[in-house]
Design a protein around this motif. Structure first.
Motif, PDB file in Angstrom:
ATOM      1  N   ALA A 121     -18.532 -30.298  69.328  1.00 33.01           N
ATOM      2  CA  ALA A 121     -19.345 -29.294  69.551  1.00 33.01           C
ATOM      3  C   ALA A 121     -19.674 -28.244  68.426  1.00 33.01           C
ATOM      4  CB  ALA A 121     -19.257 -28.451  70.652  1.00 33.01           C
ATOM      5  N   SER A 122     -18.340 -28.191  67.660  1.00 35.38           N
ATOM      6  CA  SER A 122     -18.359 -27.046  66.490  1.00 35.38           C
ATOM      7  C   SER A 122     -19.296 -27.689  65.548  1.00 35.38           C
ATOM      8  CB  SER A 122     -16.749 -26.963  65.885  1.00 35.38           C
ATOM      9  OG  SER A 122     -16.290 -27.812  65.559  1.00 35.38           O
ATOM     10  N   GLN A 123     -19.224 -28.874  65.236  1.00 43.06           N
ATOM     11  CA  GLN A 123     -20.138 -29.637  64.181  1.00 43.06           C
ATOM     12  C   GLN A 123     -21.429 -29.757  64.626  1.00 43.06           C
ATOM     13  OE1 GLN A 123     -18.239 -30.184  61.554  1.00 43.06           O
ATOM     14  NE2 GLN A 123     -17.080 -28.770  62.360  1.00 43.06           N
ATOM     15  N   GLY A 124     -22.001 -29.495  65.674  1.00 45.93           N
ATOM     16  CA  GLY A 124     -23.225 -29.621  66.334  1.00 45.93           C
ATOM     17  C   GLY A 124     -23.702 -30.974  66.834  1.00 45.93           C
ATOM     18  N   VAL A 125     -22.626 -31.662  66.926  1.00 47.68           N
ATOM     19  CA  VAL A 125     -22.888 -33.246  67.329  1.00 47.68           C
ATOM     20  C   VAL A 125     -23.292 -33.085  68.726  1.00 47.68           C
ATOM     21  CG1 VAL A 125     -21.905 -35.483  67.544  1.00 47.68           C
ATOM     22  CG2 VAL A 125     -21.219 -34.157  65.511  1.00 47.68           C
ATOM     23  N   ILE A 126     -22.811 -32.234  69.419  1.00 54.05           N
ATOM     24  CA  ILE A 126     -22.965 -32.285  71.021  1.00 54.05           C
ATOM     25  C   ILE A 126     -23.147 -30.549  71.113  1.00 54.05           C
ATOM     26  CG2 ILE A 126     -21.976 -34.260  71.731  1.00 54.05           C
ATOM     27  CD1 ILE A 126     -19.457 -32.758  72.882  1.00 54.05           C
ATOM     28  N   GLY A 127     -23.882 -30.427  72.503  1.00 53.87           N
ATOM     29  CA  GLY A 127     -23.660 -29.228  73.052  1.00 53.87           C
ATOM     30  C   GLY A 127     -22.802 -28.941  74.386  1.00 53.87           C
ATOM     31  N   LEU A 128     -21.961 -28.082  74.629  1.00 47.80           N
ATOM     32  CA  LEU A 128     -21.460 -28.084  75.774  1.00 47.80           C
ATOM     33  C   LEU A 128     -21.847 -26.972  76.592  1.00 47.80           C
ATOM     34  CD1 LEU A 128     -17.756 -28.380  74.318  1.00 47.80           C
ATOM     35  CD2 LEU A 128     -19.004 -30.053  75.744  1.00 47.80           C
ATOM     36  N   LYS A 129     -21.590 -27.110  78.098  1.00 45.45           N
ATOM     37  CA  LYS A 129     -22.111 -26.196  78.979  1.00 45.45           C
ATOM     38  C   LYS A 129     -21.444 -24.785  78.590  1.00 45.45           C
ATOM     39  CE  LYS A 129     -23.022 -29.329  82.930  1.00 45.45           C
ATOM     40  NZ  LYS A 129     -22.578 -29.879  84.155  1.00 45.45           N
ATOM     41  N   LYS A 130     -22.164 -23.584  79.062  1.00 43.20           N
ATOM     42  CA  LYS A 130     -21.464 -22.435  78.683  1.00 43.20           C
ATOM     43  C   LYS A 130     -20.199 -22.153  79.697  1.00 43.20           C
ATOM     44  CE  LYS A 130     -22.659 -17.211  78.654  1.00 43.20           C
ATOM     45  NZ  LYS A 130     -23.935 -16.426  78.916  1.00 43.20           N
ATOM     46  N   GLY A 131     -19.042 -21.757  79.134  1.00 42.84           N
ATOM     47  CA  GLY A 131     -18.002 -21.436  79.711  1.00 42.84           C
ATOM     48  C   GLY A 131     -17.100 -22.796  80.052  1.00 42.84           C
ATOM     49  N   ALA A 132     -17.397 -24.131  79.397  1.00 41.34           N
ATOM     50  CA  ALA A 132     -16.749 -25.131  79.783  1.00 41.34           C
ATOM     51  C   ALA A 132     -15.071 -24.858  79.111  1.00 41.34           C
ATOM     52  CB  ALA A 132     -17.337 -26.474  78.825  1.00 41.34           C
ATOM     53  N   GLY A 133     -15.154 -24.098  77.953  1.00 42.55           N
ATOM     54  CA  GLY A 133     -13.940 -24.108  77.500  1.00 42.55           C
ATOM     55  C   GLY A 133     -12.871 -25.410  77.217  1.00 42.55           C
ATOM     56  N   VAL A 134     -11.592 -24.793  77.179  1.00 45.64           N
ATOM     57  CA  VAL A 134     -10.545 -26.007  76.572  1.00 45.64           C
ATOM     58  C   VAL A 134     -10.533 -26.954  77.712  1.00 45.64           C
ATOM     59  CG1 VAL A 134      -9.135 -24.558  75.415  1.00 45.64           C
ATOM     60  CG2 VAL A 134      -8.803 -24.738  77.741  1.00 45.64           C
TER      61      VAL A 134
END
Length: 272
Positions: free
Chosen positions: A153-166
């Motif tokens: 996600a940090s590279q913009g390859v995917i997006g995670l739900k808000k608050g998904a976290g570790v």
């Protein structure tokens, strides 16, 4: 190939006593005596402990025995059951999740080193260039899977739900423009999966065991800055004040061990 060479004394002195959960012969260490039995994965934890055993422990009055394991579950169950006195191989988020899911009472004593997780591939050189429908292999333990997804996600390859976290899982992927397919595997199997998937997230110790260089072979490597995944020396709750454990913690955070890690792993593993 690996980018480091272990001293012969370390290799010769490493005690590889198998992965089966055998009863140990350690004695009560409340008086600071008796053998201290520590579980570890072979690389880098087993190598770091072997260095301590061969170069520092005797001088410090510590009788250290190392048992090596090739997975992430047995070292914790053996510790909880009293077959080990301590272990070294995991970061605190994993330990906390293990306690929560399995009812164990393990606790960190000190941070020792950081093994950065990376993505490896035999097919692509850039995760942002993955083809549509590519298969991504992930470690199937909760914290490391979330760690890998967060790196994507940090590279913009995917997006995670808000608050998904570790603790993110593939179910938390909210944006998947390349329609990536996620394959969850035991962490130890990930290096062997590289021929069957487009890219795999491999924990540092298993990458080194497979002859992969995180610095040279990873196509994406997590940053060490503000990283919460330092590996820790852990014990069963209540044993933090065992004099043997305290002595080992001092040795593992000593200038000698810091230099050994820096000289041996050339940046692939960083002293905490």
């Amino acid at each position: 190939m690996r980018t480091y060479t272990l001293p012969a004394a370390v290799i010769a002195g490493a005690l590889v006593l198998g992965v089966t959960a055998c009863g140990s012969d350690q004695t009560d260490g409340s008086d600071g005596g008796g053998k201290l039995v520590v579980g570890a994965t072979p690389t880098p934890a087993g190598e770091v402990l072997a260095y301590v055993q061969q170069n520092l422990a005797k001088k410090a009055g510590l009788d250290l025995e190392v048992k090596e394991f090739t997975d992430y579950v047995l070292p914790n169950t053996a510790l909880q059951q009293g077959e080990l006195d301590a272990n070294l191989y995991q970061h605190t988020p994993y330990l906390e999740d293990f306690n929560k899911s399995r009812g164990t009472t393990l606790t960190p004593v000190t941070e020792v080193y950081l093994p950065p997780l990376g993505f490896y591939s035999e097919k692509v050189e850039d995760v942002t260039k993955l083809r549509e429908g590519a298969t991504v292999a992930l470690p199937n333990d909760v914290t490391n899977e979330g760690r890998a997804l967060g790196l994507l996600a940090s590279q913009g390859v995917i997006g995670l739900k808000k608050g998904a976290g570790v603790n993110a899982t593939p179910r938390d992927v909210a944006d998947n423009p390349r329609k990536l397919k996620f394959k969850e595997l035991e962490a130890a199997q990930l290096p062997r999966s590289l021929g069957d998937v487009d890219v795999a997230a491999v924990n540092n110790n298993f990458a080194l065991d497979a002859g992969l260089s995180p610095q040279k072979d990873a196509i994406l490597l997590e940053s060490v800055k503000d990283n919460p995944y330092n590996n820790v020396l852990a014990v069963k709750k209540g044993d933090e004040d065992d004099p043997r454990v305290k002595k080992l913690a001092e040795l593992l955070t000593s200038p000698e061990v810091k230099k050994f890690i820096e000289d041996t792993y050339k940046g692939a593993v960083l002293p905490a």
